[in-house]
Design a protein around this motif. Structure first.
Motif, short mmCIF file in Angstrom:
data_model
loop_
_atom_site.label_atom_id
_atom_site.label_comp_id
_atom_site.label_asym_id
_atom_site.label_seq_id
_atom_site.Cartn_x
_atom_site.Cartn_y
_atom_site.Cartn_z
N ILE A 149 8.02 -9.27 -4.54
CA ILE A 149 9.03 -7.94 -4.13
C ILE A 149 8.77 -7.43 -3.08
O ILE A 149 7.81 -6.93 -2.77
N HIS A 150 9.93 -7.06 -2.58
CA HIS A 150 10.10 -6.58 -1.10
C HIS A 150 10.46 -5.15 -1.39
O HIS A 150 11.81 -5.41 -1.68
N THR A 151 9.47 -4.42 -0.32
CA THR A 151 9.76 -3.19 -1.24
C THR A 151 9.59 -2.30 1.19
O THR A 151 9.92 -1.29 1.19
N LEU A 165 0.70 -1.11 0.46
CA LEU A 165 -0.53 -0.06 -0.06
C LEU A 165 0.99 0.84 -0.05
O LEU A 165 0.16 2.29 0.31
N GLY A 166 2.53 0.98 -0.22
CA GLY A 166 3.35 2.10 -0.09
C GLY A 166 3.14 2.59 -1.36
O GLY A 166 2.89 1.73 -2.69
N PHE A 167 3.97 3.88 -1.53
CA PHE A 167 4.18 4.93 -2.97
C PHE A 167 4.41 3.84 -3.91
O PHE A 167 3.89 3.70 -5.19
N MET A 168 5.68 2.61 -3.64
CA MET A 168 6.35 2.09 -5.18
C MET A 168 5.37 0.92 -5.06
O MET A 168 4.91 0.12 -6.31
N GLY A 169 4.82 0.35 -3.56
CA GLY A 169 3.89 -0.86 -3.82
C GLY A 169 2.72 -1.15 -4.81
O GLY A 169 2.67 -1.40 -5.70
N ARG A 170 2.19 0.10 -4.57
CA ARG A 170 0.59 0.79 -5.14
C ARG A 170 1.09 0.74 -6.85
O ARG A 170 0.20 0.29 -7.91
#
Length: 326
Positions: free
Chosen positions: A68-70, A15-20
């Motif tokens: 993908i581990h962000t 739900l973060g910037f990159m994850g979304r």
């Protein structure tokens, strides 16, 4: 990219910037996405959990072929213990969960902060990194070692990404926080604004991460992904000042900026409020060296497509749409 080899992708920090952004792009290519964050969102197929406690969310990795581990603590103002628990132990636990679930590929999103104290100009992925006592920098270096150890032991096929300074809609460190600090009159720049800023627009970063995950040439590699043309902090943050009609950034010597930022950090700490003010931020914004994207060019065929002017134009549109600036 117009296709993906993966059927189901699991993203930490979903739900973060990159994850979304990654989730949206993989779904657009026909892959199923799911993930983990500190809070749940059933509409996005995201469960709540702690990266260091896979027993809470392990079952959600079933059927996934890419992780993908962000997820990470991304701040300079954090205790060493908490940074290690999330950024290092958490990385190992996510790896363990992925291995147990039979995942085929693991992409670890580290940070160019791992190279923060390298003095070499145009440094590439072969440059030796140096722990310095900064919890964020040191745990990013240590998390990479965890991933490289798993790869070299044959436990998991891994790739490491070192993004530079990611900005754009929803970017907390390089869009939202600077804008908020400028609005409050708390923003300042060390090195008289001449520190090097390696800006990369979110769309370019997502494309690079996906190429590294999709291509066999990315296996076992570390990739720097930064803007093709380095700029100065004065020029980068000056865009936000112009959007808001605020003039230009306050630019000081590094020693003066560090002293002011440390006082600010202590005041916020006494008030029990979070802040990015402090020595760590000033050290980051006073860097003068550049880094090289050549490896990503050569192995992945990746080149940034969005220059600073266009990226800031898109960012301003979003900031105004969200009424963050008027």
């Amino acid at each position: 990219m117009d296709q993906t080899r993966y059927r189901k992708v699991f993203i930490t920090g979903a739900l973060g910037f990159m994850g979304r952004a990654l989730s949206a792009q993989y779904r657009a290519l026909g892959a199923e996405t799911c993930g983990l964050d500190v809070r749940a969102d059933a509409s996005a197929n995201v469960v709540a959990g702690d990266v260091s406690r896979p027993e809470e969310w392990q079952e959600n990795l079933a059927g996934c072929d890419l992780v993908i581990h962000t997820a990470a603590i991304v701040t300079n103002n954090v205790s060493r213990e908490e940074a290690w628990r999330v950024n290092v132990l958490g990385t190992r636990r996510v790896l363990d969960a992925a291995i147990k679930a039979g995942v085929k590929r693991f992409v670890h999103v580290s940070s160019l902060a791992a190279m923060r104290f390298i003095l070499e100009d145009q440094a590439d992925e072969s440059a030796p990194v140096m722990p310095t006592g900064n919890p964020y920098v040191d745990t990013k270096i240590a998390s990479e070692q965890v991933v490289l150890a798993a790869h070299s032991a044959g436990e998991m096929t891994c790739t490491i990404i070192r993004p530079a300074d990611i900005y754009g809609p929803n970017s907390r460190p390089w869009t939202l926080i600077p804008v908020q600090m400028i609005q409050k009159g708390l923003f300042l720049l060390p090195a008289h604004g001449q520190g090097v800023f390696r800006a990369i627009y979110i769309d370019d970063l997502v494309n690079g991460v996906m190429l590294a995950a999709e291509k066999d040439e990315g296996i076992g590699q570390i990739f720097i992904l930064g803007g093709e043309v380095a700029t100065t902090c004065e020029k980068f943050f000056g865009h936000y000042y112009r959007m808001m009609g605020k003039g230009s950034p306050r630019m000081l010597s590094t020693s003066t900026a560090v002293a002011i930022a440390e006082v600010g950090r202590m005041i916020f700490k006494l008030l029990g409020k979070p802040t990015e003010l402090g020595r760590g931020a000033m050290e980051m914004l006073s860097k003068k060296n550049t880094v090289s994207n050549k490896k990503a060019h050569d192995l992945l065929g990746w080149y940034p497509q969005v220059d600073l002017e266009e990226g800031m134009r898109r960012t301003e549109v979003w900031l105004r749409e969200q009424k963050i600036i008027v």
